[in-house]
Design a protein around this motif. Structure first.
Motif, PDB file in Angstrom:
ATOM      1  N   TYR A 125      -8.150   8.103   5.340  1.00 30.98           N
ATOM      2  CA  TYR A 125      -7.393   6.897   5.663  1.00 30.98           C
ATOM      3  C   TYR A 125      -6.070   7.271   6.319  1.00 30.98           C
ATOM      4  O   TYR A 125      -5.644   6.649   7.297  1.00 30.98           O
ATOM      5  N   ASP A 151       6.476  -2.422  -1.469  1.00 25.27           N
ATOM      6  CA  ASP A 151       5.687  -1.232  -1.176  1.00 25.27           C
ATOM      7  C   ASP A 151       6.431   0.002  -1.676  1.00 25.27           C
ATOM      8  O   ASP A 151       7.600   0.205  -1.326  1.00 25.27           O
ATOM      9  N   THR A 187      -8.523   9.188   0.706  1.00 22.76           N
ATOM     10  CA  THR A 187      -7.094   9.027   0.951  1.00 22.76           C
ATOM     11  C   THR A 187      -6.659   9.787   2.207  1.00 22.76           C
ATOM     12  O   THR A 187      -5.928   9.252   3.041  1.00 22.76           O
ATOM     13  N   THR A 194       3.926  -1.650  -5.751  1.00 22.94           N
ATOM     14  CA  THR A 194       3.338  -2.244  -4.560  1.00 22.94           C
ATOM     15  C   THR A 194       2.860  -3.640  -4.949  1.00 22.94           C
ATOM     16  O   THR A 194       2.153  -3.797  -5.940  1.00 22.94           O
ATOM     17  N   TYR A 245       1.632   0.417   5.702  1.00 24.64           N
ATOM     18  CA  TYR A 245       0.637   1.488   5.657  1.00 24.64           C
ATOM     19  C   TYR A 245      -0.698   1.040   5.064  1.00 24.64           C
ATOM     20  O   TYR A 245      -1.755   1.389   5.574  1.00 24.64           O
ATOM     21  N   SER A 246      -0.678   0.268   4.004  1.00 25.31           N
ATOM     22  CA  SER A 246      -1.911  -0.139   3.316  1.00 25.31           C
ATOM     23  C   SER A 246      -2.389  -1.527   3.736  1.00 25.31           C
ATOM     24  O   SER A 246      -3.145  -2.171   3.009  1.00 25.31           O
ATOM     25  N   ASN A 273      -1.023   2.928  -6.041  1.00 21.99           N
ATOM     26  CA  ASN A 273      -1.867   2.631  -4.887  1.00 21.99           C
ATOM     27  C   ASN A 273      -2.493   3.941  -4.407  1.00 21.99           C
ATOM     28  O   ASN A 273      -1.802   4.793  -3.866  1.00 21.99           O
ATOM     29  N   LEU A 333      -5.833  -3.283   3.114  1.00 21.30           N
ATOM     30  CA  LEU A 333      -6.222  -3.999   1.889  1.00 21.30           C
ATOM     31  C   LEU A 333      -6.105  -5.509   2.048  1.00 21.30           C
ATOM     32  O   LEU A 333      -6.962  -6.257   1.571  1.00 21.30           O
ATOM     33  N   LEU A 350      -4.180   4.675  -1.910  1.00 18.09           N
ATOM     34  CA  LEU A 350      -4.116   4.926  -0.467  1.00 18.09           C
ATOM     35  C   LEU A 350      -2.856   5.686  -0.060  1.00 18.09           C
ATOM     36  O   LEU A 350      -2.814   6.280   1.013  1.00 18.09           O
ATOM     37  N   VAL A 351      -1.830   5.657  -0.895  1.00 15.01           N
ATOM     38  CA  VAL A 351      -0.560   6.276  -0.508  1.00 15.01           C
ATOM     39  C   VAL A 351      -0.308   7.629  -1.150  1.00 15.01           C
ATOM     40  O   VAL A 351       0.778   8.188  -0.998  1.00 15.01           O
TER      41      VAL A 351
END
Length: 180
Positions: free
Chosen positions: A23, A153, A20, A161, A127-128, A110, A131, A112-113
């Motif tokens: 990224y 989101d 995370t 999301t 941001y993601s 999510n 994907l 990733l966030v």
């Protein structure tokens, strides 16, 4: 014995946090390298596409999933196997179109966030978006042209999301004459 099991869980948590944060560093660098959010969004999609093109081989080898017969089966495999395998989450599948060629993946969480807040000057950043590119690239390698885009989101204040997936067409193999 419980210490070893506990270490395994801690190691997995550290790996996901490292992913995370890495990224996040990537997105931050792209924001510095490109002048506007649209260019960053395109770059994230392109990077994701390239990852998806390569990731599908690993997925097929590790999951032992056979060929999907329709888009609904593909949606189930994406949500229940692929997202679980690579991100540790299982999105829900909702909002099927009447024709069965569109659906939404709802990500309650999510990964990733985690640790992320979008600055006000990046309100159009998706941001993601990586994907969406991963999904497009992976599905293209199994002869499915799709469109994938974020429609909700949590980073932008939405409750969940949501990635909207639309089937475009089946890609036919074009082999040179005489080869099969």
């Amino acid at each position: 014995m419980s210490r070893q099991a506990n270490r395994g869980a801690e190691s997995k948590k550290m790996s996901s946090e490292l992913f995370t944060l890495t990224y996040g560093a990537l997105v931050t660098q792209l924001c510095k390298d490109y002048e506007n959010d649209e260019d960053v969004n395109k770059q994230l999609d392109k990077m994701g596409y390239n990852i998806g093109v390569r990731l599908i081989e690993d997925f097929l080898a590790r999951s032992n999933v056979g060929r999907c017969h329709d888009f609904r089966e593909t949606a189930d495999v994406i949500a229940k196997v692929a997202f679980k395998m690579y991100l540790g989450i299982t999105p829900s599948i909702t909002n099927w179109s009447p024709a069965g060629d569109e659906f939404s993946l709802i990500l309650e969480n999510n990964p990733l966030v985690d640790f992320v807040e979008l600055p006000d000057n990046h309100s159009s950043l998706i941001y993601s978006n990586l994907l969406c590119g991963v999904l497009r690239g992976a599905l293209e390698m199994v002869q499915m042209a799709v469109e994938a885009k974020f429609v909700q989101d949590t980073l932008k204040g939405d409750g969940v999301t949501e990635i909207r997936m639309r089937f475009i067409r089946r890609i036919e193999d074009n082999l040179p004459a005489g080869e099969e």
